[in-house]
Enzyme design. Structure first.
Site, mmCIF file in Angstrom:
data_model
loop_
_atom_site.group_PDB
_atom_site.id
_atom_site.type_symbol
_atom_site.label_atom_id
_atom_site.label_comp_id
_atom_site.label_asym_id
_atom_site.label_seq_id
_atom_site.Cartn_x
_atom_site.Cartn_y
_atom_site.Cartn_z
ATOM 1 N N ARG A 1 81.256 23.977 56.117
ATOM 2 C CA ARG A 1 79.962 24.260 56.745
ATOM 3 C C ARG A 1 80.194 24.385 58.250
ATOM 4 N NH1 ARG A 1 74.696 20.247 57.333
ATOM 5 N NH2 ARG A 1 75.608 19.864 59.377
ATOM 6 N N TYR B 1 71.090 19.746 65.818
ATOM 7 C CA TYR B 1 71.447 19.116 64.542
ATOM 8 C C TYR B 1 72.796 19.627 64.047
ATOM 9 C CZ TYR B 1 70.424 23.547 62.323
ATOM 10 O OH TYR B 1 70.473 24.868 61.983
ATOM 11 N N ASP C 1 73.819 25.406 57.532
ATOM 12 C CA ASP C 1 72.569 24.662 57.316
ATOM 13 C C ASP C 1 71.543 25.069 58.371
ATOM 14 O OD1 ASP C 1 70.593 22.860 56.701
ATOM 15 O OD2 ASP C 1 71.851 21.067 56.897
ATOM 16 N N HIS D 1 68.509 23.776 58.328
ATOM 17 C CA HIS D 1 67.838 22.488 58.567
ATOM 18 C C HIS D 1 66.327 22.619 58.767
ATOM 19 C CE1 HIS D 1 68.290 18.161 59.395
ATOM 20 N NE2 HIS D 1 69.524 18.324 58.989
ATOM 21 N N GLU E 1 71.340 26.937 53.930
ATOM 22 C CA GLU E 1 70.709 25.730 53.399
ATOM 23 C C GLU E 1 69.371 25.488 54.088
ATOM 24 O OE1 GLU E 1 73.464 22.516 53.689
ATOM 25 O OE2 GLU E 1 71.896 21.009 53.811
ATOM 26 N N GLU F 1 67.722 18.719 49.303
ATOM 27 C CA GLU F 1 68.316 17.413 49.613
ATOM 28 C C GLU F 1 67.261 16.347 49.864
ATOM 29 O OE1 GLU F 1 70.652 18.575 53.112
ATOM 30 O OE2 GLU F 1 69.427 17.212 54.291
ATOM 31 N N ARG G 1 69.921 21.098 45.613
ATOM 32 C CA ARG G 1 70.652 20.066 46.363
ATOM 33 C C ARG G 1 70.148 18.647 46.105
ATOM 34 N NH1 ARG G 1 73.949 20.248 50.061
ATOM 35 N NH2 ARG G 1 72.846 19.060 51.655
ATOM 36 N N GLU H 1 78.600 18.408 48.654
ATOM 37 C CA GLU H 1 78.790 18.064 50.067
ATOM 38 C C GLU H 1 79.556 16.749 50.157
ATOM 39 O OE1 GLU H 1 75.157 17.246 52.201
ATOM 40 O OE2 GLU H 1 76.036 17.816 54.126
ATOM 41 N N TRP I 1 62.607 18.474 62.044
ATOM 42 C CA TRP I 1 63.985 18.129 62.429
ATOM 43 C C TRP I 1 64.939 18.571 61.362
ATOM 44 C CZ3 TRP I 1 68.039 15.081 60.585
ATOM 45 C CH2 TRP I 1 69.171 15.088 61.447
HETATM 46 MG MG LIG Z 1 71.206 19.619 55.013
#
Ligand SMILES: [Mg+2]
Length: 402
Positions: free
Chosen positions: A148, A160, A210, A212, A236, A262, A283, A339, A402
């Site tokens: 990643r 991030y 990602d 995010h 992602e 996630e 995820r 991951e 975030w």
């Molecule tokens: Mg993530």
């Protein structure tokens, strides 16, 4: 009949907080489950200690499915990360016990191996493109088959996904760190460093990125289109997933694969994403989606729609979760990727895990159960330390995701 005699909530902070649940049977068999909900740890600890432990004492530890249904339906208040993490901790500990009683590693109870190893990706990052490229080189040298890539957006302090020091640990402050966010700057910059990674290292490995939750659906569609030639393994969390329908717009505009889930905790949170084929990878994780029992249900639904697995595996997933994940990953037919960020030596003092990294893949322990031991003496040296994840604000001061 063996019964559950003791159930304990164990909290330790070997560099970051972990909540662990340990069940002991009347035969003296112990099982571990991860109960860590990053930044909201004590809510799950209380849910377990105050509300679930009294229900578990005296129950038959072999009845995993019945216990899952009892705790889920019995709460009346359904779903949500606190409930599903608490149920996951119980469920995972019971699978650990079942393996030990059967004298088999958990993956054998799940149908045995579907593959030789579990392909993982780790996190390369940098404060700029040049630093990121050096970091990608480091992971490829370590044998990773998938990486990643994240670089700090110019003038966006604390972007991030960018590591400070040797470990990426976003939950680092006693109160939430307030970080700026600038979507136009990100949309201009991110495709350039992803292209630089492909230019330098080619296409012989999987490249992930990602987003995010930072983009709107139409921004995400534009981003996905702009990087199609780079053949990402996935983008992602391109947009927040509360509104599953939002992914249709992204899907209709780009062939860049999408990974989501996630921070989602149940099969119903991903139902439309999967059944309408709005994503390519789901995820959800053992720890935040109701344990091994519920995660397999999510993955089985996904298999019907050619959606593959790609479970979360950040540093807040304890070695108990990572071990459980590898047992699930090695057995399910529709595994995609896992991951894996590894843990620090301090974490390894508390959790002794037999999961092994070799040639870009993780391999489960062949010890009975999950193959993880908890060291109470080591844990006592690392008391709970309140930490929060950061929050994000736009330049005008408004809150962002975030
Ligand atoms: Mg993530």
């Amino acid at each position: 009949m063996s019964t559950i005699e003791r159930a304990e909530v164990l909290i330790a902070s070997p560099g970051r907080n972990f909540v662990t649940f340990r069940i002991t049977t009347s035969d003296g068999v112990t099982g571990l489950g991860d109960a860590t909900l990053n930044g909201r740890e004590l809510a799950v600890a209380s849910y377990l200690r105050d509300h679930l432990v009294p229900l578990l004492i005296g129950r038959d530890p072999a009845r995993i499915e019945d216990t899952w249904q009892y705790l889920y339906r019995g709460a009346y208040w359904r779903r949500g990360p606190v409930t599903m993490t608490a149920i996951a901790a119980v469920d995972t500990a019971l699978w650990d016990i079942k393996g030990k009683v059967a004298n088999l590693p958990v993956y054998q109870l799940l149908g045995g191996r579907s593959r030789d190893g579990v392909m993982v990706y780790s996190h390369a990052s940098g404060s700029d493109s040049a630093e990121l490229l050096d970091d990608v080189a480091r992971f490829l040298d370590l044998g990773y088959l998938a990486v990643r890539a994240q670089a700090a957006v110019p003038n966006v302090k604390g972007t991030y996904g960018v590591r400070k020091g040797t470990v990426y640990e976003p939950a680092a402050t006693a109160l939430p760190d307030e970080q700026p966010w600038d979507t136009p700057a990100y949309l201009d910059f991110a495709p350039t460093y992803l292209a630089a990674v492909r230019e330098r290292f080619g296409f012989g490995f999987h490249l992930l990125h990602d987003v995010h939750h930072r983009l709107t659906p139409v921004e995400a569609a534009r981003f996905g289109k702009s990087v199609e030639d780079l053949r990402l393994f996935w983008m992602e969390d391109p947009t927040p997933a509360e509104n599953q329908e939002a992914f249709r717009l992204i899907r209709q505009h780009t062939t860049t694969p999408i990974a989501v889930g996630e921070n989602l905790s149940s099969i119903w949170d991903v139902q439309h994403l999967i059944t309408e084929q709005l994503i390519d990878y789901v995820r959800t994780t053992v720890v935040h989606a109701g344990g091994i029992t519920h995660l397999r249900r999510v993955f089985d639904l996904a298999a019907l729609y050619q959606v593959r697995t790609g479970s979360h595996g950040a540093t807040d997933l304890s070695p108990v979760s990572m071990a459980a994940a590898v047992h699930v990953d090695i057995s399910v037919p529709n595994f995609g990727i896992q991951e894996y960020m590894g843990h620090t030596p301090e974490v390894a003092e508390v959790f002794h895990s037999d999961v092994r990294f070799e040639n870009g893949m993780l391999h489960p322990s062949d010890a009975p159960g999950l193959g993880v031991e908890y060291d109470d003496d080591a844990a006592a040296r690392f008391p709970y330390d309140p930490r929060y994840l950061p929050v994000a604000r736009l330049a005008d001061g408004s809150m962002h995701d975030w």
